[in-house]
Design a protein around this motif. Structure first.
Motif, PDB file in Angstrom:
ATOM      1  N   ALA A 167       7.863   8.537 -38.191  1.00  0.00           N
ATOM      2  CA  ALA A 167       9.153   9.188 -37.973  1.00  0.00           C
ATOM      3  C   ALA A 167       9.090  10.623 -38.464  1.00  0.00           C
ATOM      4  N   ALA A 168      10.023  11.459 -37.934  1.00  0.00           N
ATOM      5  CA  ALA A 168      10.066  12.856 -38.354  1.00  0.00           C
ATOM      6  C   ALA A 168      10.290  12.983 -39.853  1.00  0.00           C
ATOM      7  N   ALA A 169      10.994  12.002 -40.429  1.00  0.00           N
ATOM      8  CA  ALA A 169      11.262  12.034 -41.858  1.00  0.00           C
ATOM      9  C   ALA A 169       9.992  11.906 -42.681  1.00  0.00           C
ATOM     10  N   ASP A 170       8.923  11.383 -42.067  1.00  0.00           N
ATOM     11  CA  ASP A 170       7.660  11.219 -42.786  1.00  0.00           C
ATOM     12  C   ASP A 170       6.855  12.510 -42.841  1.00  0.00           C
ATOM     13  N   VAL A 171       7.291  13.532 -42.126  1.00  0.00           N
ATOM     14  CA  VAL A 171       6.548  14.791 -42.027  1.00  0.00           C
ATOM     15  C   VAL A 171       7.297  15.877 -42.786  1.00  0.00           C
ATOM     16  N   ASN A 172       6.571  16.613 -43.613  1.00  0.00           N
ATOM     17  CA  ASN A 172       7.140  17.758 -44.313  1.00  0.00           C
ATOM     18  C   ASN A 172       7.268  18.904 -43.309  1.00  0.00           C
ATOM     19  N   LEU A 173       8.505  19.213 -42.908  1.00  0.00           N
ATOM     20  CA  LEU A 173       8.717  20.200 -41.841  1.00  0.00           C
ATOM     21  C   LEU A 173       8.336  21.610 -42.264  1.00  0.00           C
ATOM     22  N   ASN A 174       8.260  21.868 -43.562  1.00  0.00           N
ATOM     23  CA  ASN A 174       7.825  23.195 -44.005  1.00  0.00           C
ATOM     24  C   ASN A 174       6.392  23.483 -43.563  1.00  0.00           C
ATOM     25  N   ARG A 175       5.612  22.420 -43.396  1.00  0.00           N
ATOM     26  CA  ARG A 175       4.214  22.612 -42.992  1.00  0.00           C
ATOM     27  C   ARG A 175       4.113  23.095 -41.548  1.00  0.00           C
ATOM     28  N   LEU A 176       5.166  22.865 -40.747  1.00  0.00           N
ATOM     29  CA  LEU A 176       5.132  23.349 -39.365  1.00  0.00           C
ATOM     30  C   LEU A 176       5.042  24.873 -39.333  1.00  0.00           C
ATOM     31  N   ALA A 177       5.797  25.533 -40.223  1.00  0.00           N
ATOM     32  CA  ALA A 177       5.775  26.994 -40.263  1.00  0.00           C
ATOM     33  C   ALA A 177       4.402  27.500 -40.691  1.00  0.00           C
ATOM     34  N   VAL A 178       3.770  26.785 -41.628  1.00  0.00           N
ATOM     35  CA  VAL A 178       2.422  27.172 -42.057  1.00  0.00           C
ATOM     36  C   VAL A 178       1.444  27.014 -40.891  1.00  0.00           C
ATOM     37  N   PHE A 179       1.568  25.927 -40.154  1.00  0.00           N
ATOM     38  CA  PHE A 179       0.672  25.677 -39.017  1.00  0.00           C
ATOM     39  C   PHE A 179       0.834  26.766 -37.948  1.00  0.00           C
ATOM     40  N   VAL A 180       2.061  27.120 -37.606  1.00  0.00           N
ATOM     41  CA  VAL A 180       2.290  28.146 -36.586  1.00  0.00           C
ATOM     42  C   VAL A 180       1.775  29.497 -37.082  1.00  0.00           C
ATOM     43  N   ALA A 181       2.007  29.811 -38.347  1.00  0.00           N
ATOM     44  CA  ALA A 181       1.510  31.076 -38.893  1.00  0.00           C
ATOM     45  C   ALA A 181      -0.014  31.123 -38.864  1.00  0.00           C
ATOM     46  N   LEU A 182      -0.658  30.003 -39.132  1.00  0.00           N
ATOM     47  CA  LEU A 182      -2.115  29.939 -39.108  1.00  0.00           C
ATOM     48  C   LEU A 182      -2.659  30.193 -37.706  1.00  0.00           C
ATOM     49  N   VAL A 183      -2.039  29.584 -36.712  1.00  0.00           N
ATOM     50  CA  VAL A 183      -2.496  29.778 -35.334  1.00  0.00           C
ATOM     51  C   VAL A 183      -2.298  31.240 -34.924  1.00  0.00           C
ATOM     52  N   ARG A 184      -1.160  31.809 -35.260  1.00  0.00           N
ATOM     53  CA  ARG A 184      -0.892  33.192 -34.867  1.00  0.00           C
ATOM     54  C   ARG A 184      -1.813  34.177 -35.597  1.00  0.00           C
ATOM     55  N   ALA A 185      -2.086  33.905 -36.866  1.00  0.00           N
ATOM     56  CA  ALA A 185      -2.916  34.823 -37.646  1.00  0.00           C
ATOM     57  C   ALA A 185      -4.385  34.733 -37.242  1.00  0.00           C
ATOM     58  N   GLY A 186      -4.821  33.546 -36.841  1.00  0.00           N
ATOM     59  CA  GLY A 186      -6.202  33.389 -36.384  1.00  0.00           C
ATOM     60  C   GLY A 186      -7.190  33.057 -37.466  1.00  0.00           C
ATOM     61  N   SER A 187      -6.769  33.073 -38.730  1.00  0.00           N
ATOM     62  CA  SER A 187      -7.673  32.697 -39.818  1.00  0.00           C
ATOM     63  C   SER A 187      -6.845  32.284 -41.022  1.00  0.00           C
ATOM     64  N   PHE A 188      -7.494  31.523 -41.915  1.00  0.00           N
ATOM     65  CA  PHE A 188      -6.807  31.067 -43.120  1.00  0.00           C
ATOM     66  C   PHE A 188      -6.491  32.250 -44.042  1.00  0.00           C
ATOM     67  N   THR A 189      -7.413  33.205 -44.086  1.00  0.00           N
ATOM     68  CA  THR A 189      -7.197  34.359 -44.958  1.00  0.00           C
ATOM     69  C   THR A 189      -6.012  35.197 -44.485  1.00  0.00           C
TER      70      THR A 189
END
Length: 297
Positions: free
Chosen positions: A2-24
């Motif tokens: 369920a959506a409640a099992d997922v920390n939604l704050n991590r979605l923003a980190v995931f999108v930022a990672l894809v847009r930035a292109g690297s972890f650094t």
């Protein structure tokens, strides 16, 4: 899962990672560390039960599931940004219904024109005015604010003083020609009096002379009304003398239809207040209070 099992704050980190292109680069944009970004991604994949990225020492790439999930996450975050923007507009821009109550005399002569200007200035607001000479329960009757005249009673409501008004002793020229002109407050006891019954003391008045001395008089009522506008009509017709607020009689005095009496004596000023429930009024209420202050200045 369920959506409640997922920390939604991590979605923003995931999108930022894809847009930035690297972890650094993502860590720099988010103001955190590269290790923390990696940890958020690992936790998100664990919560989802699916790999989102293939990582190596030199590059990273989205999996098929990661590509689809990124599109959905980007849309969700964009919708959230739009929702926050709209909420900010509600906070900063008057909108919705502004429901106001006021006494019939002041509501007609002052509040109604102010509401008309307010509706023109803020087209996203629909205004509603209820005139009544009884004290309304703002919360129970769902009023945003009340405009109250005179002296406020003790109340848990908040109030903003808008202006003051003068109480004016007036009579018509025809009445004075027939019954004579009073020269001191004591003379009023022998005159015909028009009383405004919504006042706390409609028949007894205390005047102050130029030396600060007080002169009280009990008047003899010949007619009464629960509205200052109606009482003014009685006075204009020559029925008697009355004390009426300046916003009701000023135009008639200036035109000579009424005569201001006892110029050497004064009556206590009354206050005009905006009264509202709650500690912080919404923006539409604050904006209307500001407009009323402008008009009453």
């Amino acid at each position: 899962m369920a959506a409640a099992d997922v920390n939604l704050n991590r979605l923003a980190v995931f999108v930022a990672l894809v847009r930035a292109g690297s972890f650094t680069a993502a860590a720099g944009q988010l103001g955190t560390t590269k290790a923390m970004v990696s940890q958020h991604l690992a936790k998100l994949e664990e919560e989802l039960g699916v790999a989102l990225m293939v990582r190596s020492t030199r590059r990273m790439a989205l999996t098929d599931a990661g590509e689809r999930f990124h599109e959905d996450c980007a849309r969700i975050l964009a919708d959230a940004d739009d929702a926050i923007t709209r909420l900010g507009e509600c906070r900063d821009t008057p909108m919705g219904v502004l429901r106001v109550t006021a006494a019939s005399d002041h509501g007609t002569t002052v509040v109604a024109p102010a509401l008309a200007e307010f509706a023109e200035r803020y087209p996203q607001v629909r205004v509603e005015l209820v005139v009544t000479d009884t004290v309304s329960d703002l919360i129970a009757e769902r009023f945003d604010l009340a405009i109250r005249i005179g002296w406020l009673r003790d109340s848990s409501l908040r109030a903003a003083r808008l202006a003051a008004f003068r109480e004016c002793l007036v009579a018509s020229p025809s009445y004075l020609e027939k019954h004579g002109t009073p020269s001191v407050p004591g003379d009023l006891a022998a005159h015909r009096w028009v009383a405004v019954t919504v006042l706390a003391s409609p028949t007894r008045w205390t005047f102050t002379d130029g030396h600060g001395d007080e002169h009280s008089v009990q008047t003899r009522v010949i007619a009464s009304a629960n509205s200052a506008t109606v009482a003014c009509r009685f006075v204009l017709e020559g029925l008697g003398i009355s004390v009426l607020p300046d916003y009701v009689v000023d135009a008639d005095v200036a035109a000579g239809r009424l005569v201001a009496l006892l110029p050497g004596f004064t009556l206590p000023e009354g206050g005009i207040h905006a009264v509202y429930p709650g500690r912080q009024p919404p923006v539409k209420v604050r904006a209307f209070i500001d407009l009323l202050k402008e008009r009453l200045a």
